[in-house]
Write a protein that holds these residues in place. Structure first.
Motif, PDB file in Angstrom:
ATOM      1  N   LYS A   1       5.413 -10.211  -8.966  1.00  0.00           N
ATOM      2  CA  LYS A   1       5.566  -9.183  -7.982  1.00  0.00           C
ATOM      3  C   LYS A   1       5.193 -10.001  -6.846  1.00  0.00           C
ATOM      4  O   LYS A   1       4.537 -10.996  -6.541  1.00  0.00           O
ATOM      5  CB  LYS A   1       4.714  -7.887  -7.963  1.00  0.00           C
ATOM      6  N   ALA A   2       6.115  -9.560  -5.824  1.00  0.00           N
ATOM      7  CA  ALA A   2       5.482 -10.018  -4.334  1.00  0.00           C
ATOM      8  C   ALA A   2       5.635  -9.011  -3.335  1.00  0.00           C
ATOM      9  O   ALA A   2       6.418  -7.954  -3.469  1.00  0.00           O
ATOM     10  CB  ALA A   2       6.290 -11.173  -3.665  1.00  0.00           C
ATOM     11  N   THR A   3       4.944  -8.702  -2.216  1.00  0.00           N
ATOM     12  CA  THR A   3       4.801  -7.899  -1.164  1.00  0.00           C
ATOM     13  C   THR A   3       5.177  -8.239   0.152  1.00  0.00           C
ATOM     14  O   THR A   3       4.517  -9.371   0.521  1.00  0.00           O
ATOM     15  CB  THR A   3       3.405  -7.206  -1.201  1.00  0.00           C
ATOM     16  N   LEU A   4       6.132  -7.748   0.997  1.00  0.00           N
ATOM     17  CA  LEU A   4       6.582  -8.318   2.320  1.00  0.00           C
ATOM     18  C   LEU A   4       5.417  -8.003   3.146  1.00  0.00           C
ATOM     19  O   LEU A   4       4.624  -7.033   3.219  1.00  0.00           O
ATOM     20  CB  LEU A   4       7.738  -7.763   2.817  1.00  0.00           C
TER      21      LEU A   4
ATOM     22  N   ASP B   1       6.151  -7.750   6.471  1.00  0.00           N
ATOM     23  CA  ASP B   1       6.446  -6.977   7.677  1.00  0.00           C
ATOM     24  C   ASP B   1       7.043  -5.676   7.360  1.00  0.00           C
ATOM     25  O   ASP B   1       7.384  -5.048   8.258  1.00  0.00           O
ATOM     26  CB  ASP B   1       7.544  -7.828   8.457  1.00  0.00           C
ATOM     27  N   GLU B   2       7.189  -5.396   5.910  1.00  0.00           N
ATOM     28  CA  GLU B   2       7.788  -4.185   5.531  1.00  0.00           C
ATOM     29  C   GLU B   2       7.192  -3.560   4.358  1.00  0.00           C
ATOM     30  O   GLU B   2       6.623  -4.495   3.723  1.00  0.00           O
ATOM     31  CB  GLU B   2       9.273  -4.485   5.254  1.00  0.00           C
ATOM     32  N   ASP B   3       7.357  -2.330   4.266  1.00  0.00           N
ATOM     33  CA  ASP B   3       6.554  -1.802   3.245  1.00  0.00           C
ATOM     34  C   ASP B   3       7.402  -1.949   1.844  1.00  0.00           C
ATOM     35  O   ASP B   3       8.048  -0.952   1.303  1.00  0.00           O
ATOM     36  CB  ASP B   3       6.347  -0.273   3.590  1.00  0.00           C
ATOM     37  N   VAL B   4       7.840  -3.213   1.379  1.00  0.00           N
ATOM     38  CA  VAL B   4       8.476  -3.453   0.499  1.00  0.00           C
ATOM     39  C   VAL B   4       7.972  -4.553  -0.636  1.00  0.00           C
ATOM     40  O   VAL B   4       7.250  -5.463  -0.436  1.00  0.00           O
ATOM     41  CB  VAL B   4       9.818  -4.043   0.660  1.00  0.00           C
ATOM     42  N   ILE B   5       7.788  -4.056  -1.971  1.00  0.00           N
ATOM     43  CA  ILE B   5       7.294  -4.852  -3.149  1.00  0.00           C
ATOM     44  C   ILE B   5       8.378  -5.053  -4.017  1.00  0.00           C
ATOM     45  O   ILE B   5       9.234  -4.435  -4.293  1.00  0.00           O
ATOM     46  CB  ILE B   5       6.251  -4.031  -3.931  1.00  0.00           C
ATOM     47  N   ILE B   6       8.655  -6.359  -4.456  1.00  0.00           N
ATOM     48  CA  ILE B   6       9.860  -6.600  -5.524  1.00  0.00           C
ATOM     49  C   ILE B   6       9.195  -7.107  -6.707  1.00  0.00           C
ATOM     50  O   ILE B   6       8.215  -7.957  -6.392  1.00  0.00           O
ATOM     51  CB  ILE B   6      10.668  -7.846  -4.853  1.00  0.00           C
ATOM     52  N   ASP B   7       9.399  -6.854  -7.778  1.00  0.00           N
ATOM     53  CA  ASP B   7       9.203  -7.510  -9.113  1.00  0.00           C
ATOM     54  C   ASP B   7      10.117  -8.568  -9.334  1.00  0.00           C
ATOM     55  O   ASP B   7      11.279  -8.192  -9.851  1.00  0.00           O
ATOM     56  CB  ASP B   7       8.950  -6.595 -10.135  1.00  0.00           C
ATOM     57  N   PHE B   8      10.067  -9.823  -9.195  1.00  0.00           N
ATOM     58  CA  PHE B   8      11.023 -10.757  -9.375  1.00  0.00           C
ATOM     59  C   PHE B   8      11.450 -10.939 -10.802  1.00  0.00           C
ATOM     60  O   PHE B   8      12.565 -11.497 -11.279  1.00  0.00           O
ATOM     61  CB  PHE B   8      10.600 -12.059  -8.942  1.00  0.00           C
ATOM     62  N   LYS B   9      10.248 -10.440 -11.712  1.00  0.00           N
ATOM     63  CA  LYS B   9      10.817 -10.676 -13.377  1.00  0.00           C
ATOM     64  C   LYS B   9      12.112  -9.829 -13.413  1.00  0.00           C
ATOM     65  O   LYS B   9      13.083 -10.174 -14.256  1.00  0.00           O
ATOM     66  CB  LYS B   9       9.700  -9.888 -14.069  1.00  0.00           C
ATOM     67  N   GLU B  10      12.225  -8.687 -12.655  1.00  0.00           N
ATOM     68  CA  GLU B  10      13.204  -7.623 -12.929  1.00  0.00           C
ATOM     69  C   GLU B  10      14.520  -8.246 -12.473  1.00  0.00           C
ATOM     70  O   GLU B  10      15.708  -7.499 -12.810  1.00  0.00           O
ATOM     71  CB  GLU B  10      13.007  -6.427 -12.450  1.00  0.00           C
ATOM     72  N   VAL B  11      14.735  -9.178 -11.697  1.00  0.00           N
ATOM     73  CA  VAL B  11      15.931  -9.622 -10.724  1.00  0.00           C
ATOM     74  C   VAL B  11      16.199 -11.090 -11.372  1.00  0.00           C
ATOM     75  O   VAL B  11      17.023 -11.483 -10.745  1.00  0.00           O
ATOM     76  CB  VAL B  11      15.907  -9.319  -9.355  1.00  0.00           C
TER      77      VAL B  11
ATOM     78  N   ASP C   1       1.291 -11.884  -0.626  1.00  0.00           N
ATOM     79  CA  ASP C   1       0.200 -12.243  -1.904  1.00  0.00           C
ATOM     80  C   ASP C   1       0.809 -13.032  -2.700  1.00  0.00           C
ATOM     81  O   ASP C   1       0.704 -13.086  -3.968  1.00  0.00           O
ATOM     82  CB  ASP C   1       0.496 -10.761  -2.769  1.00  0.00           C
ATOM     83  N   GLU C   2       1.402 -14.154  -2.043  1.00  0.00           N
ATOM     84  CA  GLU C   2       1.815 -15.422  -2.502  1.00  0.00           C
ATOM     85  C   GLU C   2       1.262 -16.635  -1.874  1.00  0.00           C
ATOM     86  O   GLU C   2       1.129 -16.473  -0.556  1.00  0.00           O
ATOM     87  CB  GLU C   2       3.405 -15.531  -2.900  1.00  0.00           C
ATOM     88  N   MET C   3       1.275 -17.748  -2.506  1.00  0.00           N
ATOM     89  CA  MET C   3       0.799 -18.896  -1.661  1.00  0.00           C
ATOM     90  C   MET C   3       2.055 -19.788  -1.196  1.00  0.00           C
ATOM     91  O   MET C   3       2.741 -20.367  -2.224  1.00  0.00           O
ATOM     92  CB  MET C   3       0.031 -19.938  -2.740  1.00  0.00           C
ATOM     93  N   TRP C   4       2.064 -19.964   0.095  1.00  0.00           N
ATOM     94  CA  TRP C   4       3.280 -20.508   0.585  1.00  0.00           C
ATOM     95  C   TRP C   4       2.844 -21.842   0.974  1.00  0.00           C
ATOM     96  O   TRP C   4       1.242 -22.047   1.570  1.00  0.00           O
ATOM     97  CB  TRP C   4       3.599 -19.681   1.630  1.00  0.00           C
TER      98      TRP C   4
END
Lengths: 260, 260
Positions: free
Chosen positions: B201-204, B206-216, B234-237
């Motif tokens: 999962k990752a959370t933006l 700037d926006e209140d948006v979470i995506i679960d990349f597993k699902e897409v 919540d990711e290491m860039w």
């Protein structure tokens, strides 16, 4: 050849219905599969989409035809390539700056020997006869009318002369806009319709789509749509004459210059 | 200044999630309100959107951030104008033809005295230092590497030299693509992340948006996103180094040239 679609309205209006019809001709009901593009004006701003893929197959054309983007003026173009390869930089509409505004332009037809048209300041990015003619128009307008924005009458008079010169080189159906007015010139094919109260239903010719304009308008709305071929099968479209320049503002005809 | 967003993937992937984050910085969570644009490549074709309005307020930016347009490579840019007025022709990304392909480019930073960069064939349409530098890059690549498409190593070597010269004139963070590879050069700020299985999962930011990349995604997907500032919280860039050129193809780093 290509097909053109334009809109001028007195209230911000979307182009979804008409673009759905045009889009089908870009590879499905028509042969204009070599890209499509759109310039959309609202409150003097213009934004553009350019896509060298067939509009009938384009995912972004699908998105645009189903999302209401409200505009004062629209110029759209689907291309069947004659001169210039199929690529982004040959995709209409083209844009240039003149008198502090962004002018957008699309052309249907073919012009001979456009390299003979003198240009100095405005160079084409692509390799179409259309863009070359546009660069020449912009330079001529500036050279003949000066650095400050002239009147509607002055622009229309010079533009009509320039368009008739280009007509001497072939087929020159075109649309040009600065965001305030939509200038249309006809050599062979341009049709238009003005919709105003009382609004009725209309059925697309190319898609199985019916719209009831009553449901999406108010009594004050005036919306003119201009297209190479009529887009609906149950409305009366007017045909522009050969050599005619017709200028629309807020959905109304504000200037008309006929060749004879 | 401006912000850049790029993507390179080994399967067609949409940019909705990342663009939602970038878009907010165009007038809402960030000051980059002077327009935005996007070049999207798929199967070698490129299509573009240019909009001089703030991305946070733009209706077409809203539409793009919510409709899945699958691409191999994306370059997007939100602008805070320094040099050149706010208008369509100053809106990145810019495009030019080279070696039979359409190259797209966007720049973050400011360059001094770009008029000293010699150009002959490729003229800017707008008035930004960015586009002028792009025209020079295209001319230099062609002049030094010839008329046929050279190898990745040759392009990267020359591009790195050119970028370092431009870095000598100011800040030059940029993205450039021919549809096969995404070339990124960093002067001050560029971050990137490669997402591959196991996806999380990752959370933006700037926006209140979470995506679960597993699902897409599928297990084989490799997607790299490059941005001026990290877009998720919540990711290491990884941060690119000053003077580093990094080239991505199919989501993977295929070439890296560091200044020292």
């Amino acid at each position: 050849m290509c097909e053109l679609l334009g809109m001028s309205a007195n209230v911000p209006t979307d182009i979804c219905f008409s673009f759905s019809g045009l889009r089908a001709r870009g590879g499905r009901t028509g042969p204009h599969k070599d890209g499509w593009g759109m310039a959309m004006y609202r409150d003097g701003d213009v934004w553009t989409i350019h896509d060298p893929r067939p509009s009938a197959d384009s995912d972004i054309a699908e998105v645009i035809s189903h999302n209401s983007l409200k505009c004062d003026i629209v110029i759209s173009h689907i291309r069947q390539a004659n001169v210039g390869g199929v690529c982004l930089l040959n995709t209409h509409p083209f844009s240039r700056l003149l008198w502090g505004k962004t002018w957008s332009y699309a052309h249907n037809g073919q012009l001979e020997d456009v390299s003979a048209l003198p240009i100095e300041r405005h160079h084409p990015l692509g390799s179409t006869d259309s863009e070359r003619a546009f660069c020449w128009i912009i330079e001529q307008l500036q050279a003949r009318l000066g650095e400050d924005e002239p009147s509607l009458d002055d622009i229309s008079t010079v533009l009509s002369e320039l368009a008739l010169q280009l007509k001497g080189r072939g087929v020159f159906n075109m649309m040009l806009s600065d965001g305030a007015r939509l200038y249309c010139f006809c050599t062979t094919k341009l049709h238009w319709i003005t919709r105003r109260a009382p609004f009725k239903k209309a059925t697309l010719s190319d898609e199985d789509v019916i719209i009831d304009f009553k449901e999406v308008t108010t009594d004050k709305d005036v919306v003119t749509v201009i297209a190479t071929q009529p887009l609906t099968q149950d409305e009366m479209w007017s045909q522009m004459e050969e050599g005619e320049l017709c200028v629309f503002e807020g959905g109304e005809v504000v200037c008309q210059i006929k060749a004879n």
